[in-house]
Design a protein around this motif. Sequence first.
Motif, PDB file in Angstrom:
ATOM      1  N   ILE A 255       5.095  84.817  -9.134  1.00 36.68           N
ATOM      2  CA  ILE A 255       5.891  85.002 -10.391  1.00 36.68           C
ATOM      3  C   ILE A 255       5.181  84.609 -11.630  1.00 36.68           C
ATOM      4  CG2 ILE A 255       8.024  85.419 -11.492  1.00 36.68           C
ATOM      5  CD1 ILE A 255       9.465  84.745  -8.916  1.00 36.68           C
ATOM      6  N   VAL A 256       4.757  85.612 -12.503  1.00 34.78           N
ATOM      7  CA  VAL A 256       3.739  85.032 -13.838  1.00 34.78           C
ATOM      8  C   VAL A 256       4.888  84.911 -15.074  1.00 34.78           C
ATOM      9  CG1 VAL A 256       2.040  85.409 -15.355  1.00 34.78           C
ATOM     10  CG2 VAL A 256       1.709  85.960 -12.919  1.00 34.78           C
ATOM     11  N   SER A 257       4.966  83.974 -15.563  1.00 37.51           N
ATOM     12  CA  SER A 257       5.892  83.765 -16.885  1.00 37.51           C
ATOM     13  C   SER A 257       5.111  84.103 -18.098  1.00 37.51           C
ATOM     14  CB  SER A 257       6.451  82.383 -17.071  1.00 37.51           C
ATOM     15  OG  SER A 257       7.222  82.049 -15.856  1.00 37.51           O
ATOM     16  N   LEU A 258       5.235  85.325 -18.703  1.00 40.69           N
ATOM     17  CA  LEU A 258       4.295  85.563 -19.963  1.00 40.69           C
ATOM     18  C   LEU A 258       5.209  85.344 -21.080  1.00 40.69           C
ATOM     19  CD1 LEU A 258       1.516  87.093 -20.399  1.00 40.69           C
ATOM     20  CD2 LEU A 258       2.625  89.193 -20.408  1.00 40.69           C
ATOM     21  N   SER A 259       4.599  84.601 -21.944  1.00 44.03           N
ATOM     22  CA  SER A 259       5.214  84.337 -23.251  1.00 44.03           C
ATOM     23  C   SER A 259       4.314  84.369 -24.416  1.00 44.03           C
ATOM     24  CB  SER A 259       6.080  83.122 -23.344  1.00 44.03           C
ATOM     25  OG  SER A 259       5.098  82.009 -23.178  1.00 44.03           O
ATOM     26  N   GLY A 260       4.767  84.309 -25.835  1.00 46.10           N
ATOM     27  CA  GLY A 260       3.940  84.078 -26.725  1.00 46.10           C
ATOM     28  C   GLY A 260       3.812  85.442 -27.596  1.00 46.10           C
ATOM     29  N   VAL A 262       2.741  88.673 -27.447  1.00 47.44           N
ATOM     30  CA  VAL A 262       2.545  89.966 -26.604  1.00 47.44           C
ATOM     31  C   VAL A 262       3.849  90.846 -26.812  1.00 47.44           C
ATOM     32  CG1 VAL A 262       1.338  89.287 -24.679  1.00 47.44           C
ATOM     33  CG2 VAL A 262       3.737  89.056 -24.606  1.00 47.44           C
ATOM     34  N   LYS A 263       3.684  92.039 -26.611  1.00 46.01           N
ATOM     35  CA  LYS A 263       4.887  93.256 -26.889  1.00 46.01           C
ATOM     36  C   LYS A 263       5.900  93.005 -26.070  1.00 46.01           C
ATOM     37  CE  LYS A 263       2.704  96.683 -29.629  1.00 46.01           C
ATOM     38  NZ  LYS A 263       1.782  97.843 -29.384  1.00 46.01           N
ATOM     39  N   ARG A 264       5.567  92.637 -24.629  1.00 48.29           N
ATOM     40  CA  ARG A 264       6.793  92.575 -23.622  1.00 48.29           C
ATOM     41  C   ARG A 264       6.603  91.277 -22.729  1.00 48.29           C
ATOM     42  NH1 ARG A 264       5.943  96.053 -19.410  1.00 48.29           N
ATOM     43  NH2 ARG A 264       8.262  96.195 -18.964  1.00 48.29           N
ATOM     44  N   PRO A 265       6.837  90.066 -23.561  1.00 45.81           N
ATOM     45  CA  PRO A 265       7.079  88.910 -23.084  1.00 45.81           C
ATOM     46  C   PRO A 265       7.935  89.070 -21.541  1.00 45.81           C
ATOM     47  CG  PRO A 265       8.161  88.506 -24.917  1.00 45.81           C
ATOM     48  CD  PRO A 265       7.591  90.007 -24.727  1.00 45.81           C
ATOM     49  N   GLY A 266       7.654  88.301 -20.594  1.00 46.29           N
ATOM     50  CA  GLY A 266       8.810  88.464 -19.604  1.00 46.29           C
ATOM     51  C   GLY A 266       8.114  87.813 -18.348  1.00 46.29           C
ATOM     52  N   TYR A 267       8.717  87.841 -17.121  1.00 43.58           N
ATOM     53  CA  TYR A 267       8.390  87.451 -15.748  1.00 43.58           C
ATOM     54  C   TYR A 267       7.876  88.590 -14.833  1.00 43.58           C
ATOM     55  CZ  TYR A 267      13.329  88.733 -14.987  1.00 43.58           C
ATOM     56  OH  TYR A 267      14.305  89.265 -15.342  1.00 43.58           O
ATOM     57  N   TYR A 268       6.783  88.481 -14.356  1.00 47.80           N
ATOM     58  CA  TYR A 268       6.125  89.580 -13.613  1.00 47.80           C
ATOM     59  C   TYR A 268       5.596  89.038 -12.248  1.00 47.80           C
ATOM     60  CZ  TYR A 268       6.098  91.955 -18.246  1.00 47.80           C
ATOM     61  OH  TYR A 268       6.723  92.352 -19.354  1.00 47.80           O
ATOM     62  N   GLU A 269       6.070  89.636 -11.254  1.00 51.88           N
ATOM     63  CA  GLU A 269       5.623  89.107  -9.868  1.00 51.88           C
ATOM     64  C   GLU A 269       4.415  90.142  -9.500  1.00 51.88           C
ATOM     65  OE1 GLU A 269       8.511  88.970  -6.786  1.00 51.88           O
ATOM     66  OE2 GLU A 269       7.294  88.262  -5.321  1.00 51.88           O
ATOM     67  N   ALA A 353       2.419  80.193 -15.886  1.00 54.96           N
ATOM     68  CA  ALA A 353       2.920  80.598 -16.973  1.00 54.96           C
ATOM     69  C   ALA A 353       1.663  80.627 -18.125  1.00 54.96           C
ATOM     70  CB  ALA A 353       3.799  79.524 -17.433  1.00 54.96           C
ATOM     71  N   ILE A 354       1.755  81.935 -18.813  1.00 55.89           N
ATOM     72  CA  ILE A 354       0.585  82.432 -19.628  1.00 55.89           C
ATOM     73  C   ILE A 354       1.190  82.401 -20.954  1.00 55.89           C
ATOM     74  CG2 ILE A 354      -0.971  84.024 -20.243  1.00 55.89           C
ATOM     75  CD1 ILE A 354      -1.049  85.014 -17.430  1.00 55.89           C
ATOM     76  N   ILE A 355       0.621  81.538 -21.922  1.00 56.10           N
ATOM     77  CA  ILE A 355       1.035  81.837 -23.276  1.00 56.10           C
ATOM     78  C   ILE A 355      -0.117  82.351 -24.290  1.00 56.10           C
ATOM     79  CG2 ILE A 355       1.941  80.225 -25.306  1.00 56.10           C
ATOM     80  CD1 ILE A 355       2.703  78.166 -23.203  1.00 56.10           C
ATOM     81  N   VAL A 356       0.265  83.518 -24.726  1.00 59.37           N
ATOM     82  CA  VAL A 356      -0.803  84.146 -25.360  1.00 59.37           C
ATOM     83  C   VAL A 356      -0.454  83.844 -27.007  1.00 59.37           C
ATOM     84  CG1 VAL A 356      -1.391  86.563 -26.100  1.00 59.37           C
ATOM     85  CG2 VAL A 356      -0.545  85.911 -23.967  1.00 59.37           C
ATOM     86  N   MET A 357      -1.685  83.455 -27.840  1.00 56.79           N
ATOM     87  CA  MET A 357      -1.687  83.384 -28.905  1.00 56.79           C
ATOM     88  C   MET A 357      -2.614  84.308 -30.034  1.00 56.79           C
ATOM     89  SD  MET A 357      -1.465  79.309 -29.161  1.00 56.79           S
ATOM     90  CE  MET A 357      -2.484  79.011 -27.542  1.00 56.79           C
ATOM     91  N   ASP A 358      -2.115  84.944 -30.871  1.00 61.75           N
ATOM     92  CA  ASP A 358      -2.977  85.936 -31.757  1.00 61.75           C
ATOM     93  C   ASP A 358      -3.447  85.030 -32.753  1.00 61.75           C
ATOM     94  OD1 ASP A 358      -1.233  86.001 -33.751  1.00 61.75           O
ATOM     95  OD2 ASP A 358      -0.087  88.006 -33.121  1.00 61.75           O
TER      96      ASP A 358
END
Lengths: 479, 161
Positions: A255-260, A262-269, A353-358
């Motif tokens: 399960i990947v936690s995606l935050s920062g 992005v348009k659709r942050p959330g958890y994705y397995e 956990a992926i944190i995306v920065m633009d």
Amino acid sequence: MPSECRLILKHADEPGYTPDIECYARHGGYEVLKKALTLPPKNLSDGKTINPPEQIRDDVKLSGLRGRGGAGFSCGLKWSFVDRKSGKPIYLICNADESEPGTFKDRQIIHKDPHQLLEGMIISCFANDVHLAYIYIRGEFPEGARILNRALQEARAKHFLGKNILDSGFDLEIHVHRGAGAYICGEETGLIESLEGKRPYPRIKPPYFPAILGLYMCPTIVNNVETLCAVKHIVAMGASEYARLGTPNNTGTRIVSLSGHVKRPGYYEIEVGRVTIGELINDPAFGGGLRDGRTLKAVIPGGSSAKVFKAGEKFRLKRKVEGKDVEQEVGMLDLPYDFDSLIAAGSMSGSSAIIVMDDSTDIVEALANIAEFYAHESCGQCTPCREGSLWMSKALHRLTHGEGRKSDADYLVKIADNIPGGRTICAFGEACSWPVQSFVAKFREEFVVKGAADEERRAKENKTAEPIAKAELAVSSRH
Amino acid sequence: MSFTVPAQLEAEIDKLITHYPVKRSASLMVLHSIQENFGWISQEAVEWTAAKLGLQPINIYELVTFYPMFRQEPAGKYQIKVCRTLSCALGGSHQLHKHFCGKLGLDAHAHGLQTTGDGKFSVEFVECLAGCGSAPVMMCNDDFYEGVSHSKADEIVRSCA
């Protein structure tokens, strides 16, 4: 088309799916436990027999399951280190201290499907001859603790816990233990100290390997929430079937936690390694891309302690093409999201956990934020970490408050280089240094420019301030 | 100041202690129970807990001073905890913190917990609350709130009757 592969979160978000035991039972809940408890002993051709717990342990090893908490260590190997001949009780602790910034996957399991965790835990305890286990849940999850306590009560009432579970002769009790806001409790030996009612100072290894000298100096297994859930699926599907998910040496789902940004942050397995970082960020099935009009600047791929990736970075990785090892250039966004590729690229998937920065992100501010976290959370046992994390945070504070110096970039790296590498008891030393080392290495210009601008401004202020100061001094020396 | 633990709470605490083969292990859980009941952990509470678990007061005091969630002084009736860490910061948690402080007449730049004069609200920054996908997140007492806009923040304050 990349897509999710929901195994652990299969039901969690279905409409009408509730965390109570009846709902779990309607979805096949606790059937795997029944299967595990009634496994027949396996007879080998050489006349040896393998008892059911040992079969499960073998299966977990064969499945290739790697710990989902952060280190990515083989779960089967971890279990195989347990001292089973000491005559002391063996304990199992579920690490539900989820506190690596960026991570919010275990929260979903605990809140939406607590019985899955319990079933995985009970099976794991059966496999390891454990009769007393704890769920160490972070203090900030009071609702999670209530949900788990309710689930435990329900499981006791149905005889999935307690004495002679389902007439198998196996006894087990599980209790919930709440932390109280300290990140270091996620470190397994710190967690053990905390569970013993002490300050969570990590223990030095050797000799205090939990598998030998853990809780109350007894052999102890500490596994992450998601890892324990995976055990249930390994027993349900069989090791080889589970290992078919994901990629070699990076099996199963994660399960990947995606935050920062992005348009659709959330958890994705996802199946481990079957989706790239770029797909996780940009694909409509996952992050859906950056906010409109923005471009990518940086990605932290495995929780805030993982080394940062800069947009456009390229790596030379060894890959298997038609059975042969070849070196290939791989762009950052094309990195498969798995344990080994990210390590090969110089970072880690950590707690996934992926944190995306633009491009709107002030990278110095971002690092200052991370450094403040680690300065706050260092337990203070080891001098390099206690002092170093604070010095780095202070230097970054001044850089973000108009008091920077041109030399701060070098200063930060000098401190960061002197914390990790065996100078501290636990990996927190690494965790607080890696972001500083990588941010400064990859975005050096921004740190230098900021420090230089501050120096220039102060020099100007000093020039105008100088005559006034001299006049004041002259006046004061007359009195 | 006398410190009396209600009989029901003491019964709960006695039950908690049975969860562990070693009494000392119950320290954190007992402190949680006490803080939930009294709102904070006084010196008397530290001494009571130590005696209950057969420990020296220092064994409990060192926990209260280490673990960030334990309070050595009373906080507001409604405790607002805003996540300070990276994903939430990228999502505007610092502006949210400032908004709360402004609304409640507190100093957003002061260090640590800030409590209103009437003792109704406390505001503080906390580290990552594990809700990074729906930044900014916060807690008000035990309730967790996600994607908190400034108008949602105002609503939360209003709902604290």
